[in-house]
Design an enzyme around this catalytic site. Structure first.
Site, PDB file in Angstrom:
ATOM      1  CE  LYS A 133      -4.274   1.619   2.157  1.00  0.00           C
ATOM      2  NZ  LYS A 133      -5.281   1.385   3.201  1.00  0.00           N
ATOM      3  CD  GLU A 160     -19.346  -3.537   9.299  1.00  0.00           C
ATOM      4  OE1 GLU A 160     -18.649  -2.702   8.679  1.00  0.00           O
ATOM      5  OE2 GLU A 160     -19.544  -4.704   8.874  1.00  0.00           O
ATOM      6  NE  ARG A 169     -21.589  -3.946   5.093  1.00  0.00           N
ATOM      7  CZ  ARG A 169     -20.474  -4.489   4.590  1.00  0.00           C
ATOM      8  NH1 ARG A 169     -19.328  -4.307   5.197  1.00  0.00           N
ATOM      9  NH2 ARG A 169     -20.523  -5.217   3.500  1.00  0.00           N
TER      10      ARG A 169
END
Length: 632
Positions: free
Chosen positions: A287, A372, A400
């Site tokens: 990244k 979640e 969610r």
């Protein structure tokens, strides 16, 4: 080399590419040069507009290879979350529009089907790519199409249970589906969980890589050992590599391979394109690749405001504390007082303001990954046995875990505090991240107290109120800063279900829910209206509401939430239930998804600003029939 359309030759290859078809006409040797141009263009572009940054830098080579090998858009390419899709946008005819990224009327910061035929699936939430791609693969089979379907998912997104549900299903079907794991050891926050840890351990195994590389050297010296070494490598791979997991799920696993080696990527993808059935390619990337500041601080450079690309210096935030920072200060103070407090977040430690807490009380901080549902039921289990969990979550992500909020927390009336950030309109991230529905979906749930602060100090008091309340309580607050009200850390909790009158006026009473007080206060001044800061969406301050209904010609509710089912609906239901005929206007977000722009632009676009509020009230008063205050 062709000249740039802008009259320069800074990006000679990139400037000649208006679609992947142009890309596929390049010679393989040109691809690394193109990758360098895409990366430089991305750095300069995002430094001017802001946006998600480090993730895109990490997939430049992978994006080029995918569009080079696959016949997009006929072949479907599905990105997970979409943070990494900027190179994809640059190569699919949107390079000239990158200057409008995340601005009103400009490009979305995420893949969006209505924006381009190359965006096969709209996204913004995590762990959805494999499910969507599998659906497309099933559709291709049913329709007799020969297209390929590719899903790109990060190791952080792989922590989401939905991804494994889809992998489990896909492996049982004999369909042409390629899943690419972009393993960069990062999500937004550092990834957590056994799967991510396993990948990291395996990839860093000196023993495996030393023997593997030694085997390749031996093959060059003694070709007759090729078969023996090949069998040994497969044996070792089966023992230590993550391919074991994915092979057991029914996938043909290949990898890991270097995600920045373009010739290797093109060759591997070409080979895998010719294969049939479920395939899984493990690609290792970095990244922030190619930009030293982002490589060194991938979390800080995940999402950025405009910055100096020459130095990498990020803009200083400064100013009064944001609502997120108010929460971060409160939870640290509360934790110092109460050892029962536990903080839980689904992969949003930085975004939710928990960094200092995690550093101060690491054993009391649980970042559960992009999960979640698990976060809420984990909190419920803790609350069952005497702990006091605080779940820090964005409004859009709480959606969610709706079943867990109802079934596991509220139904059992458990002592869980929900700190719901990014409520309302969120600006440049647009509709995928807007917290437009939390009041509507939270309000019908029994046992749940729902609060919305008007300013920073009230946010602090409401968090204290929620924590002191012995059942489930939710505090929703917006992205960014408030009006700059000083925070009193010693302020007491609020009495449950009590609002306050901020201004006394005549004829009109404006009932303000949450941070829209910055809109309603100047409107009330101009209208000489009464202004009530309602504070609680559930339970409502019934006494205050009925008093205002009895003494004013018109009631106006204002909220930064969907009007359908929101706080205005709660007021209408209460009045109707009491047989009260007070005229009522409900203002909030419309029955539509609000496109990206600044928060101010978004509010103006939907009429959630002081000028529009004044105009609507005056228009209603002008055409309203005579009304006797107090009638019922």
């Amino acid at each position: 080399m062709p000249a740039s359309r802008a009259g320069t030759a800074r990006f000679p290859l990139l400037d000649a590419i208006d679609s992947p078809a142009d890309l596929r006409r390049l010679a393989p040797d040109d691809l690394p040069v193109l990758a360098d141009e895409v990366r430089r263009f991305l750095i300069e572009s995002v430094s001017r507009t802001g946006g998600h940054f480090a993730a895109g830098l990490g997939v430049v080579e992978l994006t080029i290879a995918l569009h080079y090998v696959f016949a997009t858009p006929e072949d479907r390419l599905v990105w997970d979350v979409g943070h990494q899709a900027y190179p994809h946008k640059i190569l699919t005819g949107r390079r000239q529009q990158m200057a409008t990224l995340r601005q009103q009327g400009g490009l979305s910061g995420f893949p969006k089907r209505s924006e381009s035929p190359y965006d096969a699936f709209g996204t913004g939430h995590s762990s959805t790519s494999v499910s969507a791609a599998l659906g497309m693969a099933i559709a291709a089979e049913r329709l007799g199409a020969t297209r390929q379907v590719v899903a790109v998912i990060g190791d952080g997104a792989l922590s989401g249970g939905m991804a494994f549900e889809a992998l489990n299903h896909a492996g049982a079907l004999d369909l042409d589906l390629l899943v690419i794991l972009n393993d960069n050891d990062m999500s937004i926050s550092p990834p957590v969980g056994a799967v991510s840890n396993y990948l990291a351990r395996v990839l860093s195994s000196r023993f495996y890589n030393r023997v593997r590389n030694g085997g390749k050297s031996a093959l060059r010296i003694a070709p007759g050992l090729r078969e023996l070494v090949g069998r040994w490598e497969e044996h070792m791979k089966g023992m230590v590599m993550p391919g074991t997991l994915f092979e057991e799920l029914g996938f043909n696993y290949i990898g890991p391979i270097d995600g920045h080696d373009l010739p290797l990527l093109v060759e591997t993808l070409s080979n895998m394109r010719a294969m049939r059935g479920p395939r899984f390619l493990h690609v290792v990337t970095r990244k922030g690749r190619g930009y030293e500041p982002a490589e060194g601080q991938p979390v800080a450079y995940h999402g950025v405001a405009p910055f100096d690309h020459a130095t990498g210096e990020l803009a200083s935030k400064g100013g009064p504390p944001t609502y997120t920072e108010v929460f971060g200060d409160w939870i640290c103070d509360a934790a110092a007082r109460d050892p029962r407090l536990i903080a839980i977040t689904p992969a949003m430690c930085e975004g939710s303001g928990l960094v200092r807490f995690a550093q101060s009380w690491p054993a009391r901080h649980f970042d559960v990954g992009i999960a979640e549902q698990h976060a809420l039921t984990l909190a419920a289990g803790m609350a069952c046995d005497g702990l006091k969990p605080v779940v820090a979550v964005y409004s859009t992500f709480l959606q969610r875990a709706y079943d867990q909020l109802i079934h596991d927390i509220a139904l059992q009336d458990l002592d869980v505090t929900l700190a719901v950030d990014r409520a309302g309109l969120v600006g440049a991230d647009g509709p995928t991240h807007a917290g437009a529905f939390d009041l509507s979906y939270a309000r019908p749930i029994p046992n749940l107290v729902v609060m919305a602060p008007a300013d920073e100090n009230e946010c602090r008091r409401m968090l204290e109120t929620a924590y002191a309340y012995p059942g489930p309580a939710l505090v929703r607050y917006p992205r960014g800063g408030g009006p700059g009200v000083a925070v009193d850390a010693a302020a007491p909790p609020l009495p449950i279900g009590t609002g306050e009158v901020r201004r006394r006026g005549r004829r009109v009473a404006i009932l303000s829910f949450g941070s829209v007080l910055g809109i309603t206060a100047p409107a009330a001044d101009e209208l000489d209206a009464t202004l009530a800061n309602m504070r609680f969406v559930k339970p409502l301050d019934e006494a205050l509401l009925l008093e205002l209904a009895d003494t004013h010609e018109l009631l106006v509710t204002v909220e930064e939430n969907a009007v359908l089912g929101g706080a205005g609906g709660a007021v209408a239901e209460l009045l109707a239930g009491r047989g009260h005929r007070a005229p009522l206007v409900t203002l909030g977000l419309p029955d539509a998804f609000v496109e990206h722009g600044t928060q101010a632009e978004q509010r103006a676009a939907v009429g959630l600003d002081a000028r529009t509020l004044v105009a609507r009230v005056r228009a209603r008063l002008d055409r309203a029939p005579p009304y006797a205050a107090g009638a019922s």
